[in-house]
Write an enzyme that holds these catalytic residues in place. Structure first.
Site, PDB file in Angstrom:
ATOM      1  N   LYS A  44       0.869  -1.069   0.034  1.00 42.81           N
ATOM      2  CA  LYS A  44      -0.104   0.016   0.043  1.00 42.81           C
ATOM      3  C   LYS A  44       0.890   1.195   0.014  1.00 42.81           C
ATOM      4  CE  LYS A  44      -3.475   2.800   0.898  1.00 42.81           C
ATOM      5  NZ  LYS A  44      -4.358   3.023  -0.397  1.00 42.81           N
ATOM      6  N   CYS A 129      -1.951  10.198  -6.477  1.00 43.60           N
ATOM      7  CA  CYS A 129      -2.920   9.745  -5.626  1.00 43.60           C
ATOM      8  C   CYS A 129      -3.970  10.779  -5.547  1.00 43.60           C
ATOM      9  CB  CYS A 129      -2.377   9.755  -4.176  1.00 43.60           C
ATOM     10  SG  CYS A 129      -3.702   9.576  -2.877  1.00 43.60           S
TER      11      CYS A 129
END
Ligand code: DHB
Length: 310
Positions: A44, A129
């Site tokens: 992650k 992101c």
């Protein structure tokens, strides 16, 4: 039948592995990827400190794909750093840490900390992101991307790749490829989710995730044509040393084959891994092998990048 692959100089026994995001936050989840047929273990996206992320519900899927606004829940860089020796020695496959600091200074600090750990195979620097409120995506700002790479590339002692968002304009592919070609990158991963989509529950006349008034990154079937286009464009535009890693809409062997035909050196699985769990890597790999056998291909090089025009 052989699905082994090279991403730059990184050898993978299997070109299929996980995308950063789903089920790769905790040690238990990373061990499950290690035990599976996945060709690598990717974490992650990590910030310097632990984060709990956005309020739930923050991930929803339907038949066509997924929407998420997780808000970077992760255990913090030190956790992924410390796991490197155990994961890489136990599973004997590349261990790649995704890095997504909320500022350039934070990225510098994360990279410097990870430099101390020799059992990390590579860094996937996330320039895309879309889910941190009030923070723009780096990779949609070309000047900023150049500044970030000018700063990070010289200090990063690991092999370095970048995760890109989708682009939709031919000029943008060219402009971004021209920037990326200036650096000794090992790989470019195309694509992150399509940012700031909106999924609606018609019965409730309501959005389906809580953060950001329901806006979130889209994955799954919805994004495969965009992902294929991005993989193909960057495969054609980047220098040979920079491998393209595909991510987007892969749920079976045919999807993986299509990405490799576009030029992918390896193929990540996101939404489908979230749905199915770590068994998806073996299933998709087997389906890819069956398709290759039907077509008379022995290895990925027999068809990689060889998409034909009409
Ligand atoms: C998150 C989502 C992304 O698409 C990404 O690249 C990094 C983090 C998130 O919301 O956690």
């Amino acid at each position: 039948m052989n699905l082994s692959a090279y991403v730059n100089e990184i050898h993978l026994n299997n070109c299929i592995y996980n995308a950063s995001g789903p089920k790769c936050t905790t040690d238990k989840e990373l061990h499950a990827i290690g035990k599976s047929q996945a060709g690598a273990i990717l974490t992650k996206s990590s910030t310097f400190e632990h984060r709990i992320g956005n309020p739930e519900p923050r991930y929803i899927e339907n038949q066509l794909g997924s929407i998420n606004s997780m808000g970077l829940p992760n255990m913090g860089q030190q956790y992924y750093n410390t796991l490197a020796p155990i994961l890489s020695t136990t599973y004997q496959k590349p261990y790649i840490v995704s890095v997504a600091g909320l500022s350039l200074e934070e990225n510098i600090n994360i990279i410097k900390a990870l430099n101390q750990q020799k059992d990390i195979t590579a860094i996937e620097l996330n320039l895309s992101c879309p889910n941190v409120p009030n923070k723009p995506q780096t990779a949609y700002d070309f000047e900023r991307t150049q500044t970030v790479l000018d700063t990070i590339v010289p200090i990063c002692q690991h092999k370095l790749g970048v995760k890109l968002p989708p682009y939709f304009d031919l000029i943008h592919f060219q402009q971004m490829a021209e920037i990326l070609n200036q650096y000794p990158l090992a790989f470019v991963t195309c694509i992150n989710s399509i940012g700031n989509g909106l999924v609606i529950d018609v019965d409730k006349e309501q959005v389906v995730i809580k953060p950001k008034h329901g806006f979130g990154g889209i994955g799954g079937d919805y994004i495969k044509p965009t992902a294929l286009a991005n993989v193909r464009q960057f495969y054609l535009l980047l220098k040979r040393e920079i491998s393209v890693i595909a991510c987007g809409g892969v749920k079976n062997g045919t999807d993986a084959f299509e990405h490799i035909l576009c030029g992918a050196a390896a193929v990540q699985v996101g939404t489908q891994f979230m749905r199915e769990g770590a068994n998806c890597f073996e299933r998709i790999s087997q389906e890819l092998q069956v398709l290759m056998q039907k077509k008379g291909y022995q290895c990925l090089d027999d068809f990689r990048g060889k998409l034909q025009s009409i």
